[in-house]
Design a protein around this motif. Sequence first.
Motif, PDB file in Angstrom:
ATOM      1  N   SER A   1     -49.885   6.208 -74.385  1.00  0.00           N
ATOM      2  CA  SER A   1     -49.383   5.987 -73.026  1.00  0.00           C
ATOM      3  C   SER A   1     -50.008   4.759 -72.366  1.00  0.00           C
ATOM      4  O   SER A   1     -49.449   4.228 -71.408  1.00  0.00           O
ATOM      5  CB  SER A   1     -49.643   7.228 -72.161  1.00  0.00           C
ATOM      6  OG  SER A   1     -51.028   7.341 -71.838  1.00  0.00           O
TER       7      SER A   1
ATOM      8  N   ARG B   1     -43.130   4.872 -78.609  1.00  0.00           N
ATOM      9  CA  ARG B   1     -42.932   5.149 -77.193  1.00  0.00           C
ATOM     10  C   ARG B   1     -41.461   5.392 -76.843  1.00  0.00           C
ATOM     11  O   ARG B   1     -41.160   6.032 -75.833  1.00  0.00           O
ATOM     12  CB  ARG B   1     -43.471   3.989 -76.347  1.00  0.00           C
ATOM     13  CG  ARG B   1     -44.987   3.899 -76.300  1.00  0.00           C
ATOM     14  CD  ARG B   1     -45.445   2.709 -75.453  1.00  0.00           C
ATOM     15  NE  ARG B   1     -44.891   2.766 -74.110  1.00  0.00           N
ATOM     16  CZ  ARG B   1     -45.437   3.407 -73.079  1.00  0.00           C
ATOM     17  NH1 ARG B   1     -46.586   4.062 -73.259  1.00  0.00           N
ATOM     18  NH2 ARG B   1     -44.878   3.403 -71.895  1.00  0.00           N
TER      19      ARG B   1
ATOM     20  N   ASN C   1     -53.614  11.509 -79.191  1.00  0.00           N
ATOM     21  CA  ASN C   1     -52.726  10.442 -79.644  1.00  0.00           C
ATOM     22  C   ASN C   1     -51.769  10.021 -78.533  1.00  0.00           C
ATOM     23  O   ASN C   1     -51.551   8.828 -78.302  1.00  0.00           O
ATOM     24  CB  ASN C   1     -51.923  10.891 -80.859  1.00  0.00           C
ATOM     25  CG  ASN C   1     -52.775  11.483 -81.963  1.00  0.00           C
ATOM     26  OD1 ASN C   1     -53.002  12.688 -81.973  1.00  0.00           O
ATOM     27  ND2 ASN C   1     -53.256  10.662 -82.882  1.00  0.00           N
ATOM     28  N   ARG C   2     -51.213  11.011 -77.832  1.00  0.00           N
ATOM     29  CA  ARG C   2     -50.248  10.715 -76.769  1.00  0.00           C
ATOM     30  C   ARG C   2     -50.893   9.927 -75.643  1.00  0.00           C
ATOM     31  O   ARG C   2     -50.296   8.986 -75.108  1.00  0.00           O
ATOM     32  CB  ARG C   2     -49.648  12.003 -76.204  1.00  0.00           C
ATOM     33  CG  ARG C   2     -48.761  12.776 -77.157  1.00  0.00           C
ATOM     34  CD  ARG C   2     -47.854  13.739 -76.379  1.00  0.00           C
ATOM     35  NE  ARG C   2     -48.538  14.464 -75.327  1.00  0.00           N
ATOM     36  CZ  ARG C   2     -49.162  15.626 -75.482  1.00  0.00           C
ATOM     37  NH1 ARG C   2     -49.207  16.198 -76.680  1.00  0.00           N
ATOM     38  NH2 ARG C   2     -49.739  16.230 -74.454  1.00  0.00           N
ATOM     39  N   ASP C   3     -52.104  10.309 -75.261  1.00  0.00           N
ATOM     40  CA  ASP C   3     -52.773   9.632 -74.147  1.00  0.00           C
ATOM     41  C   ASP C   3     -53.063   8.171 -74.497  1.00  0.00           C
ATOM     42  O   ASP C   3     -52.884   7.273 -73.669  1.00  0.00           O
ATOM     43  CB  ASP C   3     -54.063  10.358 -73.777  1.00  0.00           C
ATOM     44  CG  ASP C   3     -53.810  11.706 -73.126  1.00  0.00           C
ATOM     45  OD1 ASP C   3     -52.647  11.979 -72.758  1.00  0.00           O
ATOM     46  OD2 ASP C   3     -54.771  12.478 -72.986  1.00  0.00           O
TER      47      ASP C   3
ATOM     48  N   PRO D   1     -44.899  18.055 -80.850  1.00  0.00           N
ATOM     49  CA  PRO D   1     -45.253  16.741 -80.300  1.00  0.00           C
ATOM     50  C   PRO D   1     -46.658  16.337 -80.741  1.00  0.00           C
ATOM     51  O   PRO D   1     -47.494  17.185 -81.078  1.00  0.00           O
ATOM     52  CB  PRO D   1     -45.199  16.975 -78.784  1.00  0.00           C
ATOM     53  CG  PRO D   1     -44.286  18.146 -78.607  1.00  0.00           C
ATOM     54  CD  PRO D   1     -44.518  19.031 -79.794  1.00  0.00           C
ATOM     55  N   LEU D   2     -46.932  15.068 -80.742  1.00  0.00           N
ATOM     56  CA  LEU D   2     -48.264  14.590 -81.092  1.00  0.00           C
ATOM     57  C   LEU D   2     -49.295  15.192 -80.147  1.00  0.00           C
ATOM     58  O   LEU D   2     -49.015  15.423 -78.970  1.00  0.00           O
ATOM     59  CB  LEU D   2     -48.329  13.065 -81.006  1.00  0.00           C
ATOM     60  CG  LEU D   2     -47.516  12.277 -82.045  1.00  0.00           C
ATOM     61  CD1 LEU D   2     -47.582  10.788 -81.735  1.00  0.00           C
ATOM     62  CD2 LEU D   2     -48.018  12.554 -83.453  1.00  0.00           C
TER      63      LEU D   2
END
Length: 446
Positions: A272, A253, A267-269, A262-263
């Motif tokens: 987060s 993070r 994966n990003r969600d 970017p991922l």
Amino acid sequence: MSEVVVTERCDVVVVGAGVAGLTAARLLARAGRKVIVLEARDRVGGRVHTDRTGSPTDLGASWIHGIDGSAVAAAATAFGMRMHEFTVGGYQADSRPIAYHGPDGRRLPDGAAAAFVADIHRVDDLLAEEIAGSAPDASYRDVTEAVLERQGWDPERTQRVREYLAHRSEEQYGAVIGELAAHGLDDDAIDGDEVVFPDGYDVLPMRLAEGLDVRLNQVATGIDWSNGVRVTTERGDFLAQEAVVTLPVGVLRSGSVRFTPPLPAVNRDALSRLRMNAFEKVFLRFPVRFWEDDVYAIRQQGSAGDWWHSWYDLTGLHGEPTLLTFAAGRAAHATRTWDDDRVVESVMAQLRRLYGDRAVPPAQVHRTAWQDDPFSRGAYAYMALGSTTSDHDDLATPVGDRLHIAGEATWTDDPATVTAALLSGHRAAERILGAAIGIETLWATD
């Protein structure tokens, strides 16, 4: 002249030499893959770290939370690691002898303690249904308060259980109860006895690392997965067909390691909605034992126990009178910049409420500082508001058939544990090899 950048090639590069990374690397190497493990620290183990300046003291992971069917317990047995039964690590209310002290500091009579524990079990029995029907953004406070409200108890009785639930949230996940997702303790179950390691938990990662190509002091700054994988460190680049990335949630993070591209969104969600916690250990070694015999833990009710409410008796590990307490959640944030003397005085003020002048000052103090560790940025991950248990698996979704994210935060059934780290590393190795691997392969001697 500019420094020459060294480029090395392998089949799989593993970022992080904690239990997840070492598990994946060991299984892949045994399958014939050329593997390089990159570790930012000057040691293996990650958040499994034992201080050996005196009696072995586990600054990071300490417990196996239930040895029945545990792969970690099987590995520890195979590696000859001594285990000591200590079944209170899951913040249980009554699994072993616990000395409860009321708000006035006096020890509760057995009947009063039993009634209090029965109230906790009553709430726990009703929580699963309440959580299942909760709103997506509900907190653990929301669901526990809903259950408490239906009990019709008097304010004092309700407050005692409310305190316990708040302490559970902070001690289990280092998160304030109103900031932990309603589903944040779904995995809060213990199968069998819990154990700790008198000789140190770090024997596990050290044994897993044997025979592997582990490069220490390699701080990753970038991971490019646009064409194969290139991991850039401060000391060189490493090219591979695939990578296993075991960076903690706090590092992922922070953006200190740049992913190119970017991922993906899945994966990003998930990332987060996960957070790194605030959770520190405070070990107090005393010249004499002044607390009750034959108790596993001491607990204090009431507002005086807002920060320091639980102490765990570690005397049995080395024969030295020792109590462990936790600065968790709010206490971890508030005491982050305090020196040892100030922390000790704060803790001892509460122990003196319970034991009077018998509570002598400690002869030795050891505190952790995981919040300030740049390679973890906290002790372990928890589910923030809006998170569901599927976020753990979603974070581990393979990226372009090249990146495989592993670690304690990527395992749904038992996150925030060494077991989760080990099993996630096993899963990553299976995905790369495209075949099932018996977990026992990890500790086999042939």
